[in-house]
Design an enzyme around this catalytic site. Structure first.
Site, PDB file in Angstrom:
ATOM      1  CB  THR A 187      -0.997  -1.430   8.784  1.00 40.92           C
ATOM      2  OG1 THR A 187      -1.416  -0.532   9.720  1.00 40.92           O
ATOM      3  CG2 THR A 187      -1.990  -1.480   7.644  1.00 40.92           C
ATOM      4  CD  GLU A 216       2.355   5.446   6.513  1.00 44.15           C
ATOM      5  OE1 GLU A 216       1.543   4.877   5.777  1.00 44.15           O
ATOM      6  OE2 GLU A 216       2.035   6.071   7.536  1.00 44.15           O
ATOM      7  CB  THR A 269      -6.583  14.267   0.691  1.00 42.46           C
ATOM      8  OG1 THR A 269      -5.170  14.181   0.528  1.00 42.46           O
ATOM      9  CG2 THR A 269      -6.945  14.287   2.143  1.00 42.46           C
ATOM     10  CG  ASN A 309       0.082   8.797   8.168  1.00 38.22           C
ATOM     11  OD1 ASN A 309      -0.642   7.881   7.813  1.00 38.22           O
ATOM     12  ND2 ASN A 309       1.344   8.625   8.501  1.00 38.22           N
ATOM     13  CB  THR A 347      -0.988  -0.003   1.190  1.00 40.78           C
ATOM     14  OG1 THR A 347      -0.292  -0.341   2.377  1.00 40.78           O
ATOM     15  CG2 THR A 347      -2.098  -0.999   0.950  1.00 40.78           C
TER      16      THR A 347
END
Lengths: 398, 398
Positions: A183, A269, A398, A393, A146
């Site tokens: 995750t 991330e 968005t 994040n 992802t």
């Protein structure tokens, strides 16, 4: 890149269903040969996704013949329609392959709260099945990504008494990473034959020291799952007891999962650092874990790490609030790599800022905390908090 | 700005000692008149600073005549030399004022781990004492600032039976903000006469619902302290029991501390949002607190808040991992302001993304979580995680 050993008895197919982005490989199927034993561990989040609920049910019922994975949509926060959507995809794959729906374990990752695009997944299944090959582990690692920036696959061939076995695994995950689980989705297979209870025991043990020892941001996902399949294709004898071969297998499995877990942290991330926190001298492993995770999840520690700032005051402050009963902070010693930075509740007399700056400069930094009150120890792995963590994040979705 | 009422019996002096920056007001002394009762609450961090250790000892021994505060240096992580440094400043102020060192409470805030510059503080004390005035509350609020961007002072004059009393308080703190306590120093005074046990009870109660209900980054400071002094200068009768006046006083005190606490959140490091999290329908207040703080400290929730993204999936994921026993996520309802966003474990049928975006647009956002399993409730206040939070904490100390 490590050599990737196929696992006899496992074939993998990948295709693009256009779930979130057109052309992106987003559906992966693992085909497991007859006689394979599969075990799994799943998220402990009370808000768990529809595929997790279904996968746990099906795994409790029978041995799976297929694992069906999609990215781009987590099918979480979708209520009972989400369960129905998952079941619809299983029914479709069952029809196409001649198994029953409960012989398939479903997995989803991606955006929370959007309806699973069942028709798109169903439409992609013929291409996925046509793609099945034993050599597709790297493609599988790419297919389950992802926000990951790179595929994560680890493979080992282990010699035992003149013969050998294989363990190969893939994982994904970069944010919402917290033990229990991250995750993450992770699929591991071996060609050994292993009694199911022993297989489960090996997986739980290996996960405890790997996926349950990493954190990026302290959040626990709704979709985490890790499965381990033993295909029984190796010429080595079936493992029916805690014998020498089982020990060799467990050690290799620990090694594979730890390396996969560390890959996730390195690809966290916005990560610019890999921070290994070793806590020793605790009365119990739990208090070592409390200290290690309090440090690992402190935003002040993580931003200092991003700045390569040897801010031992923030480290001591995190240790002090970790909830360890009757902790005497003056007994605690802190080393960054091999540099003693703090003892007796203050900066070490021998310490110089130059030493600290040098210790913090590399990408990989090891912090050693000794509580000096017992014999327990643990190690946890995390990353820093960077501008890019916020950007990723804040922009995601968005 | 609110009207600031002086508290009869309290005088405040401020001066610049050049502890960290030349010319910056960094030493504040509160002088408390004879007969004042003072109570306090302090950080629960096991790694607590030298001034906290000394202040607690002195407060247990006698009633203070002075509070001595410095910014620019926390005198934390300084071991036994730090205690000696604090004692040296107290001895100097005691000499200058004719009290004993243990009649002074010391407080420090700023960088951890650097030796307290005793000589600079001592050199500034004559100027501080020459500056003593009842009207210096706003200057005190400015004098105790560290990374705060604005002074925080709240003042109330309360009528009671034709007479009146005053409560005035100042606080500082913007990062390392977590209950028990925040990185905060807070000084509150009233001109009432209050029995010390009742005064302590009022402070603990008010702190529980204010400073212990806010979080910026989940870190607990080494130096937190909040004192409440009652100078007995009001014409109102001395409070010796839980009477009507005590209730009025407690309500006003709750109000002052809650407003001060909320000011700290609004001035949180890098804050662009003020996020009020109301959790109701819990079996116990503790489980409401667990849910509220898990949401408040989730980096994923905080970055979504920064992006004004109504990411209810991250909210449900945080609730799901809060550790509430046997939580049924399908029973949980979420409102952003007055918009129902999720119920039955998924997005509400009535919800539109436009409503969510509109609800998240203002600076002030209220999240209402109902667990629908009991009658307990709580409210917690926090901010978002912005680029500026990372910048401030990566650059601080460099």
């Amino acid at each position: 890149m490590t050599t990737i050993h196929p696992v006899a008895g496992v074939r993998i197919g990948i295709a693009s269903a256009g779930i979130k982005k057109v052309g992106r490989k987003d559906v992966v199927v693992f085909e497991l040969t007859e006689g394979t034993s599969t075990v799994g561990v799943f998220t402990r989040n009370a808000f768990c996704a529809a595929p997790v609920i279904v996968a746990k049910e099906n795994l409790a019922r029978t041995q799976p013949k297929y694992l069906l994975v999609n990215t781009g949509n987590a099918n979480a926060g979708t209520g009972s329609p989400g369960i129905q959507a998952t079941q619809a995809t299983l029914a479709c794959l069952a029809d196409a392959t001649g198994c029953t729906p409960n012989q398939i374990l479903p997995f989803s990752t991606g955006v929370i709260g959007e309806p699973l695009p069942v028709a798109k997944i169903e439409a992609a299944l013929p291409a996925v099945l046509a793609d099945l090959s034993a050599d597709h582990w790297l493609l599988a690692a790419e297919g389950i990504m992802t926000t990951d920036t790179r595929p994560k696959v680890v493979s080992r061939q282990v010699e035992f008494g003149g013969e050998s076995f294989v363990i190969t695994g893939v994982t994904k995950g970069a944010g919402m990473i917290r033990p229990n689980m991250a995750t993450m989705l992770s699929y591991v297979a071996t060609d050994l034959a292993v009694d199911t209870a022993l297989l489960q025991q090996a997986l739980v043990r290996a996960v405890e020291q790997s996926y349950h020892r990493i954190t990026v941001d302290g959040d626990t996902s709704t979709n985490d799952a890790c499965t381990l399949s033993a295909t029984a294709q190796s010429t080595l004898p079936r493992i029916e007891s805690d014998n020498e071969l089982y020990q060799v297998f467990c050690t290799a499995l620990d090694d594979v999962l730890l390396e996969l877990a560390q890959m996730m942290v390195r690809d966290g991330e916005g990560a610019t650092k890999f921070f290994q926190i070793e806590v020793s001298g605790g009365k119990t492993e739990q208090e070592c874990l409390d200290v290690a995770f309090t440090i690992a999840e402190s935003p002040l520690v993580k931003t200092a790490l991003f700045a390569s700032d040897p801010n031992w005051g923030r480290l001591l402050a995190a240790i002090g609030r970790a909830g360890v009963q009757d902790l005497v902070i003056d007994d605690v010693t802190l080393h960054l790599n091999d540099v003693l930075i703090a003892e007796q509740g203050r900066r070490a007399d021998s310490y110089t800022e130059e030493q600290g700056v040098a210790a913090m400069a590399p990408t990989d930094v090891v912090l050693r905390v000794s509580l000096n009150r017992g014999a327990a120890q643990t190690t946890v792995y995390t990353t820093d908090f960077s501008y890019d963590y916020v950007r990723i994040n804040a922009e995601y979705r968005t």
